[in-house]
Design a protein around this motif. Structure first.
Motif, PDB file in Angstrom:
ATOM      1  N   LEU A   1      -6.009  -1.774  -4.169  1.00  0.00           N
ATOM      2  CA  LEU A   1      -7.458  -1.647  -4.295  1.00  0.00           C
ATOM      3  C   LEU A   1      -8.005  -2.423  -5.484  1.00  0.00           C
ATOM      4  CD1 LEU A   1      -7.892   2.143  -3.468  1.00  0.00           C
ATOM      5  CD2 LEU A   1      -8.520   0.219  -2.017  1.00  0.00           C
ATOM      6  N   LEU A   2      -7.204  -2.594  -6.532  1.00  0.00           N
ATOM      7  CA  LEU A   2      -7.666  -3.298  -7.726  1.00  0.00           C
ATOM      8  C   LEU A   2      -7.400  -4.797  -7.672  1.00  0.00           C
ATOM      9  CD1 LEU A   2      -6.573  -0.799 -10.539  1.00  0.00           C
ATOM     10  CD2 LEU A   2      -8.866  -1.135  -9.598  1.00  0.00           C
ATOM     11  N   SER A   3      -6.699  -5.261  -6.648  1.00  0.00           N
ATOM     12  CA  SER A   3      -6.335  -6.674  -6.568  1.00  0.00           C
ATOM     13  C   SER A   3      -7.528  -7.516  -6.139  1.00  0.00           C
ATOM     14  CB  SER A   3      -5.189  -6.871  -5.571  1.00  0.00           C
ATOM     15  OG  SER A   3      -4.062  -6.137  -5.955  1.00  0.00           O
ATOM     16  N   PRO A   4      -7.875  -8.568  -6.896  1.00  0.00           N
ATOM     17  CA  PRO A   4      -8.971  -9.440  -6.485  1.00  0.00           C
ATOM     18  C   PRO A   4      -8.609 -10.296  -5.284  1.00  0.00           C
ATOM     19  CG  PRO A   4      -7.908 -10.297  -8.461  1.00  0.00           C
ATOM     20  CD  PRO A   4      -7.295  -8.954  -8.188  1.00  0.00           C
ATOM     21  N   ALA A   5      -7.310 -10.611  -5.140  1.00  0.00           N
ATOM     22  CA  ALA A   5      -6.821 -11.398  -4.012  1.00  0.00           C
ATOM     23  C   ALA A   5      -5.487 -10.793  -3.600  1.00  0.00           C
ATOM     24  CB  ALA A   5      -6.656 -12.872  -4.395  1.00  0.00           C
ATOM     25  N   VAL A   6      -5.503  -9.975  -2.561  1.00  0.00           N
ATOM     26  CA  VAL A   6      -4.343  -9.147  -2.216  1.00  0.00           C
ATOM     27  C   VAL A   6      -3.096  -9.989  -1.954  1.00  0.00           C
ATOM     28  CG1 VAL A   6      -3.445  -7.453  -0.570  1.00  0.00           C
ATOM     29  CG2 VAL A   6      -5.840  -7.369  -1.266  1.00  0.00           C
ATOM     30  N   ALA A   7      -3.230 -11.023  -1.129  1.00  0.00           N
ATOM     31  CA  ALA A   7      -2.058 -11.807  -0.763  1.00  0.00           C
ATOM     32  C   ALA A   7      -1.451 -12.515  -1.969  1.00  0.00           C
ATOM     33  CB  ALA A   7      -2.433 -12.827   0.313  1.00  0.00           C
ATOM     34  N   VAL A   8      -2.301 -13.061  -2.846  1.00  0.00           N
ATOM     35  CA  VAL A   8      -1.810 -13.765  -4.025  1.00  0.00           C
ATOM     36  C   VAL A   8      -1.068 -12.806  -4.950  1.00  0.00           C
ATOM     37  CG1 VAL A   8      -2.472 -15.040  -6.101  1.00  0.00           C
ATOM     38  CG2 VAL A   8      -3.589 -15.537  -3.915  1.00  0.00           C
ATOM     39  N   VAL A   9      -1.671 -11.639  -5.199  1.00  0.00           N
ATOM     40  CA  VAL A   9      -1.038 -10.641  -6.065  1.00  0.00           C
ATOM     41  C   VAL A   9       0.251 -10.157  -5.444  1.00  0.00           C
ATOM     42  CG1 VAL A   9      -1.288  -8.340  -7.079  1.00  0.00           C
ATOM     43  CG2 VAL A   9      -3.228  -9.914  -7.054  1.00  0.00           C
ATOM     44  N   ARG A  10       0.262  -9.963  -4.141  1.00  0.00           N
ATOM     45  CA  ARG A  10       1.454  -9.484  -3.465  1.00  0.00           C
ATOM     46  C   ARG A  10       2.588 -10.484  -3.575  1.00  0.00           C
ATOM     47  NH1 ARG A  10       5.357 -10.284   0.723  1.00  0.00           N
ATOM     48  NH2 ARG A  10       6.100  -8.224   1.273  1.00  0.00           N
ATOM     49  N   ILE A  11       2.314 -11.758  -3.359  1.00  0.00           N
ATOM     50  CA  ILE A  11       3.342 -12.793  -3.470  1.00  0.00           C
ATOM     51  C   ILE A  11       3.876 -12.862  -4.883  1.00  0.00           C
ATOM     52  CG2 ILE A  11       3.733 -15.276  -3.350  1.00  0.00           C
ATOM     53  CD1 ILE A  11       1.795 -15.359  -0.995  1.00  0.00           C
ATOM     54  N   THR A  12       2.995 -12.731  -5.884  1.00  0.00           N
ATOM     55  CA  THR A  12       3.433 -12.730  -7.278  1.00  0.00           C
ATOM     56  C   THR A  12       4.379 -11.570  -7.555  1.00  0.00           C
ATOM     57  OG1 THR A  12       1.334 -13.732  -7.952  1.00  0.00           O
ATOM     58  CG2 THR A  12       2.652 -12.679  -9.675  1.00  0.00           C
ATOM     59  N   LEU A  13       4.043 -10.387  -7.053  1.00  0.00           N
ATOM     60  CA  LEU A  13       4.889  -9.209  -7.263  1.00  0.00           C
ATOM     61  C   LEU A  13       6.229  -9.368  -6.559  1.00  0.00           C
ATOM     62  CD1 LEU A  13       2.255  -6.337  -6.872  1.00  0.00           C
ATOM     63  CD2 LEU A  13       3.357  -7.097  -8.974  1.00  0.00           C
ATOM     64  N   VAL A  14       6.233  -9.969  -5.377  1.00  0.00           N
ATOM     65  CA  VAL A  14       7.487 -10.196  -4.658  1.00  0.00           C
ATOM     66  C   VAL A  14       8.377 -11.142  -5.451  1.00  0.00           C
ATOM     67  CG1 VAL A  14       8.503 -11.269  -2.616  1.00  0.00           C
ATOM     68  CG2 VAL A  14       6.596  -9.693  -2.370  1.00  0.00           C
ATOM     69  N   ASN A  15       7.806 -12.214  -5.982  1.00  0.00           N
ATOM     70  CA  ASN A  15       8.584 -13.164  -6.778  1.00  0.00           C
ATOM     71  C   ASN A  15       9.206 -12.483  -7.992  1.00  0.00           C
ATOM     72  OD1 ASN A  15       8.002 -15.280  -5.040  1.00  0.00           O
ATOM     73  ND2 ASN A  15       6.201 -15.934  -6.187  1.00  0.00           N
ATOM     74  N   LYS A  16       8.411 -11.647  -8.670  1.00  0.00           N
ATOM     75  CA  LYS A  16       8.935 -10.927  -9.835  1.00  0.00           C
ATOM     76  C   LYS A  16      10.051  -9.978  -9.426  1.00  0.00           C
ATOM     77  CE  LYS A  16       4.722 -11.050 -12.662  1.00  0.00           C
ATOM     78  NZ  LYS A  16       3.661 -10.233 -13.301  1.00  0.00           N
ATOM     79  N   HIS A  17       9.837  -9.295  -8.299  1.00  0.00           N
ATOM     80  CA  HIS A  17      10.845  -8.343  -7.838  1.00  0.00           C
ATOM     81  C   HIS A  17      12.148  -9.045  -7.482  1.00  0.00           C
ATOM     82  CE1 HIS A  17      12.691  -4.995  -5.713  1.00  0.00           C
ATOM     83  NE2 HIS A  17      12.903  -5.827  -4.708  1.00  0.00           N
ATOM     84  N   LEU A  18      12.045 -10.168  -6.754  1.00  0.00           N
ATOM     85  CA  LEU A  18      13.240 -10.894  -6.359  1.00  0.00           C
ATOM     86  C   LEU A  18      13.962 -11.484  -7.563  1.00  0.00           C
ATOM     87  CD1 LEU A  18      11.962 -12.701  -3.133  1.00  0.00           C
ATOM     88  CD2 LEU A  18      13.391 -10.655  -3.284  1.00  0.00           C
ATOM     89  N   ALA A  19      13.162 -11.962  -8.547  1.00  0.00           N
ATOM     90  CA  ALA A  19      13.767 -12.511  -9.750  1.00  0.00           C
ATOM     91  C   ALA A  19      14.518 -11.446 -10.524  1.00  0.00           C
ATOM     92  CB  ALA A  19      12.709 -13.165 -10.625  1.00  0.00           C
ATOM     93  N   THR A  20      13.940 -10.246 -10.589  1.00  0.00           N
ATOM     94  CA  THR A  20      14.592  -9.132 -11.286  1.00  0.00           C
ATOM     95  C   THR A  20      15.796  -8.635 -10.496  1.00  0.00           C
ATOM     96  OG1 THR A  20      12.446  -8.461 -12.177  1.00  0.00           O
ATOM     97  CG2 THR A  20      14.231  -6.851 -12.290  1.00  0.00           C
ATOM     98  N   GLY A  21      15.653  -8.652  -9.197  1.00  0.00           N
ATOM     99  CA  GLY A  21      16.710  -8.117  -8.344  1.00  0.00           C
ATOM    100  C   GLY A  21      17.987  -8.926  -8.384  1.00  0.00           C
TER     101      GLY A  21
END
Length: 306
Positions: A280-300
């Motif tokens: 709900l707080l994301s200004p651009a849902v898809a962009v924020v989601r892709i960023t979070l996925v990249n961070k998650h995969l990098a951490t994983g």
């Protein structure tokens, strides 16, 4: 970001058409591609926030996306019956002409050309501008003047392409449609991987906080149905369909459920890495989601999920 442009270039034509009449060259596969290509786009990138906001929780949000797909399919099948009875291209215009006469048909065309389509085009380009500028303003929303100028540039570019050449417009449409589908596949594919890794915590207690107001549920449906806009596009080229009595309903029955499944999977993919609050707080849902996925995969890579 490339996914936004085809929606601004919705020009329906046939390369084989001539002043003497339209050649029936659109088969079942082309009809399905037209429905899928025109429906999938802007809505799935911005409507999830509004559907979630008014539905109140993940569970009803996914149910509303499903119900909107069912309603769109039923509406399209009604249009298919009209299309097989009045086998003329032009969407609603020939139906209004046959049922109510030239005045009502003219008023519909005038409203569409002067109000509905320009308004929709403005929303599309403004949303594209917000998505395009968001990466350059991390942590805050892009300035309004920036998004307005970028949206105006997009309108001028798309309008110029359509004015210069129908063939060029078709190439642009095909290119960006392919890009749009690739983006959807990337989002869904990443979501499936994360689900397989056990990222399901956002789906627990999925119905907690469900909205009980009929008004809120109605607004959720309104925003969901906007993402399904385009289900009537095949009626604009009815005269060019091969065996329209068979092709029109079959393309609808295959195409719209395919889009519905795609939309549900995209929303599931959003919730694999984003909580309801984050979405709900994301200004651009898809962009924020892709960023979070990249961070998650990098951490994983260094700390795999157990």
């Amino acid at each position: 970001l490339l996914a936004f442009f085809p929606l601004g270039c919705r020009v329906h034509f046939s390369a084989k058409s001539s002043p003497l009449g339209s050649v029936k060259g659109v088969g079942l596969l082309s009809g399905i591609c037209l429905i899928v290509g025109t429906m999938i786009g802007l809505g799935i990138f911005i409507s999830p926030k509004s559907v979630l906001l008014y539905s109140g929780a993940v569970g009803p949000c996914l149910l509303i996306w499903t119900a909107c797909g069912v309603l769109s399919t039923l509406g399209a099948l009604c249009y298919a019956e009209l299309g097989t009875m009045i086998t003329k291209s032009g969407g609603e215009y020939p139906c209004f002409m046959e049922a109510f006469g030239s005045i009502v048909a003219y008023l519909y065309s005038w409203t569409t050309i002067m109000v509905l389509k320009p308004s929709s085009f403005a929303i599309i380009t403004l949303s594209f501008a917000e998505y395009a500028s968001t990466p350059f303003y991390p942590g805050c929303s892009p300035p309004l003047n920036v998004t307005k100028c970028l949206a105006a540039a997009a309108i001028l570019t798309i309008t110029s392409i359509n004015c210069l050449s129908v063939k060029l417009a078709s190439y642009v449409q095909n290119f960006f449609t392919a890009a749009k589908l690739i983006i959807i596949l990337v989002i869904v594919g990443a979501g499936i991987v994360l689900l397989a890794q056990g990222k399901t915590e956002n789906f627990s207690n999925a119905f907690d906080g469900t909205a009980t107001s009929f008004g809120a549920i109605g607004l959720a449906f309104y925003n969901g149905l906007w993402a399904y806009d385009g289900w009537n596009q095949l009626n604009f080229i009815t005269e060019e369909l091969k065996n329209p009595v068979r092709t029109l309903p079959l393309a609808i029955v295959i195409g719209i459920p395919l889009v519905t499944v795609c939309y549900i999977l995209v929303n599931v993919a959003y919730f694999t890495v984003m909580t309801t609050t984050e979405l709900l707080l994301s200004p651009a849902v898809a962009v924020v989601r892709i960023t979070l996925v990249n961070k998650h995969l990098a951490t994983g890579i260094h700390s795999p999920i157990l």
